[in-house]
Motif scaffolding. Structure first.
Motif, PDB file in Angstrom:
ATOM      1  N   VAL A  35      52.952  33.423  48.791  1.00 37.75           N
ATOM      2  CA  VAL A  35      51.646  32.949  48.335  1.00 37.75           C
ATOM      3  C   VAL A  35      51.774  32.374  46.919  1.00 37.75           C
ATOM      4  CG1 VAL A  35      49.331  33.724  47.639  1.00 37.75           C
ATOM      5  CG2 VAL A  35      50.348  34.613  49.725  1.00 37.75           C
ATOM      6  N   THR A  36      51.231  31.176  46.721  1.00 39.92           N
ATOM      7  CA  THR A  36      51.079  30.652  45.364  1.00 39.92           C
ATOM      8  C   THR A  36      49.600  30.636  44.969  1.00 39.92           C
ATOM      9  OG1 THR A  36      51.060  28.375  46.185  1.00 39.92           O
ATOM     10  CG2 THR A  36      53.186  29.244  45.406  1.00 39.92           C
ATOM     11  N   ALA A  37      48.695  30.861  45.934  1.00 37.30           N
ATOM     12  CA  ALA A  37      47.260  30.905  45.653  1.00 37.30           C
ATOM     13  C   ALA A  37      46.886  32.322  45.225  1.00 37.30           C
ATOM     14  CB  ALA A  37      46.461  30.471  46.875  1.00 37.30           C
ATOM     15  N   PHE A  38      47.236  32.635  43.988  1.00 36.20           N
ATOM     16  CA  PHE A  38      47.015  33.954  43.403  1.00 36.20           C
ATOM     17  C   PHE A  38      46.643  33.760  41.933  1.00 36.20           C
ATOM     18  CE2 PHE A  38      49.115  36.690  40.315  1.00 36.20           C
ATOM     19  CZ  PHE A  38      48.410  37.860  40.505  1.00 36.20           C
ATOM     20  N   THR A  39      45.729  34.593  41.434  1.00 36.49           N
ATOM     21  CA  THR A  39      45.422  34.554  40.008  1.00 36.49           C
ATOM     22  C   THR A  39      44.758  35.851  39.566  1.00 36.49           C
ATOM     23  OG1 THR A  39      44.520  33.176  38.236  1.00 36.49           O
ATOM     24  CG2 THR A  39      43.113  33.521  40.144  1.00 36.49           C
ATOM     25  N   SER A  40      44.843  36.105  38.280  1.00 33.34           N
ATOM     26  CA  SER A  40      44.126  37.206  37.661  1.00 33.34           C
ATOM     27  C   SER A  40      42.664  36.781  37.493  1.00 33.34           C
ATOM     28  CB  SER A  40      44.757  37.495  36.299  1.00 33.34           C
ATOM     29  OG  SER A  40      44.002  38.441  35.593  1.00 33.34           O
ATOM     30  N   VAL A  41      41.751  37.718  37.694  1.00 33.63           N
ATOM     31  CA  VAL A  41      40.328  37.412  37.580  1.00 33.63           C
ATOM     32  C   VAL A  41      39.695  38.132  36.390  1.00 33.63           C
ATOM     33  CG1 VAL A  41      38.083  37.615  38.754  1.00 33.63           C
ATOM     34  CG2 VAL A  41      40.120  36.978  40.061  1.00 33.63           C
ATOM     35  N   SER A  42      39.984  39.423  36.239  1.00 33.45           N
ATOM     36  CA  SER A  42      39.314  40.234  35.224  1.00 33.45           C
ATOM     37  C   SER A  42      40.240  41.360  34.767  1.00 33.45           C
ATOM     38  CB  SER A  42      38.030  40.826  35.820  1.00 33.45           C
ATOM     39  OG  SER A  42      37.451  41.802  34.983  1.00 33.45           O
ATOM     40  N   MET A  43      40.157  41.704  33.488  1.00 34.82           N
ATOM     41  CA  MET A  43      40.909  42.846  32.964  1.00 34.82           C
ATOM     42  C   MET A  43      40.103  44.136  33.074  1.00 34.82           C
ATOM     43  SD  MET A  43      43.910  42.002  32.040  1.00 34.82           S
ATOM     44  CE  MET A  43      44.339  40.456  32.816  1.00 34.82           C
ATOM     45  N   ASN A  44      38.759  44.024  33.020  1.00 30.87           N
ATOM     46  CA  ASN A  44      37.922  45.211  33.085  1.00 30.87           C
ATOM     47  C   ASN A  44      36.683  44.938  33.912  1.00 30.87           C
ATOM     48  OD1 ASN A  44      36.934  47.766  32.620  1.00 30.87           O
ATOM     49  ND2 ASN A  44      36.190  47.313  30.559  1.00 30.87           N
ATOM     50  N   LEU A 135      41.025  45.011  43.704  1.00 31.93           N
ATOM     51  CA  LEU A 135      40.971  45.927  42.573  1.00 31.93           C
ATOM     52  C   LEU A 135      42.376  46.478  42.377  1.00 31.93           C
ATOM     53  CD1 LEU A 135      39.298  47.534  40.476  1.00 31.93           C
ATOM     54  CD2 LEU A 135      39.014  49.286  42.255  1.00 31.93           C
ATOM     55  N   VAL A 136      42.951  46.273  41.203  1.00 31.04           N
ATOM     56  CA  VAL A 136      44.327  46.702  40.936  1.00 31.04           C
ATOM     57  C   VAL A 136      44.335  48.214  40.721  1.00 31.04           C
ATOM     58  CG1 VAL A 136      46.363  46.415  39.484  1.00 31.04           C
ATOM     59  CG2 VAL A 136      44.871  44.452  39.936  1.00 31.04           C
ATOM     60  N   GLU A 137      44.979  48.924  41.653  1.00 31.51           N
ATOM     61  CA  GLU A 137      45.058  50.383  41.616  1.00 31.51           C
ATOM     62  C   GLU A 137      46.312  50.868  40.894  1.00 31.51           C
ATOM     63  OE1 GLU A 137      42.591  52.153  42.698  1.00 31.51           O
ATOM     64  OE2 GLU A 137      41.538  50.911  44.155  1.00 31.51           O
ATOM     65  N   ASP A 138      47.373  50.054  40.916  1.00 30.70           N
ATOM     66  CA  ASP A 138      48.636  50.403  40.269  1.00 30.70           C
ATOM     67  C   ASP A 138      49.359  49.101  39.951  1.00 30.70           C
ATOM     68  OD1 ASP A 138      50.573  52.223  39.280  1.00 30.70           O
ATOM     69  OD2 ASP A 138      51.750  52.041  41.113  1.00 30.70           O
ATOM     70  N   ALA A 139      50.217  49.119  38.938  1.00 35.05           N
ATOM     71  CA  ALA A 139      50.971  47.935  38.541  1.00 35.05           C
ATOM     72  C   ALA A 139      52.247  48.395  37.866  1.00 35.05           C
ATOM     73  CB  ALA A 139      50.143  47.078  37.572  1.00 35.05           C
ATOM     74  N   GLY A 140      53.274  47.557  37.949  1.00 36.86           N
ATOM     75  CA  GLY A 140      54.506  47.925  37.282  1.00 36.86           C
ATOM     76  C   GLY A 140      55.471  46.772  37.152  1.00 36.86           C
TER      77      GLY A 140
END
Length: 167
Positions: A35-44, A135-140
């Motif tokens: 996938v290249t159709a991905f982006t960040s939307v919100s930090m909080n 909703l980002v539940e975990d990241a690393g």
């Protein structure tokens, strides 16, 4: 009158993007796609979005399982991108690939640069795709390196800065 699909495709080829593999799980089914159709939307709250083609196996599993992981590929992982894009014929795209899981159970590719593990917060109609807000539940961060890029229909690499900085 809206622009024709071929004209939009030609223009969008001029947009450089990072390459990700989005993986998903529904019960005992796992699947993934490039996938290249991905982006960040919100930090909080921490939100991202991915766009998945309607009526695809991926979209069906994502709709059922309500979770996904975004795996950021490194510049040496073009073959992995091709595998998950379906251009390398394998019955099981995960065959021989080490992966782990985090909060949601979606597969996280152990050799990716980094990952985001998400639950589906919302889904929206987007023409021939569905826009999934996660909703980002975990990241690393899994390793150091530069990202795999896609531009003009080909994989690209970042060029190191040669000094002087931005002007």
């Amino acid at each position: 009158m809206p622009v024709l699909p071929e004209q939009l495709r030609q223009v969008m080829r001029r947009w450089a993007s990072t390459v990700t593999v989005v993986t998903m799980r529904a019960d005992d089914q796992i699947h993934g796609l490039t996938v290249t159709a991905f982006t960040s939307v919100s930090m909080n709250p921490p939100l991202v979005l991915v766009c998945i083609q309607n009526d695809s196996r991926s979209e069906n599993i994502l709709r059922e399982g309500r979770c996904f992981a975004v795996n950021f590929l490194a510049e040496d992982q073009a073959e992995l991108s091709e595998r998950f894009a379906g251009r390398i014929p394998v019955i099981d795209r995960f065959e021989g690939l080490p992966y782990q899981t985090a909060v949601t159970g979606a597969p996280i590719l152990k050799n990716a640069l980094a990952y985001l593990d998400c639950t589906v917060a919302s889904a929206y109609w987007g023409g021939d795709h569905t826009i999934y807000l996660g909703l980002v539940e975990d990241a690393g961060i899994l390793r150091e390196g530069s990202p795999l890029l896609y531009f003009e229909g080909a994989y690209r690499r970042l060029v190191p800065e040669t000094g002087g900085g931005a002007s």
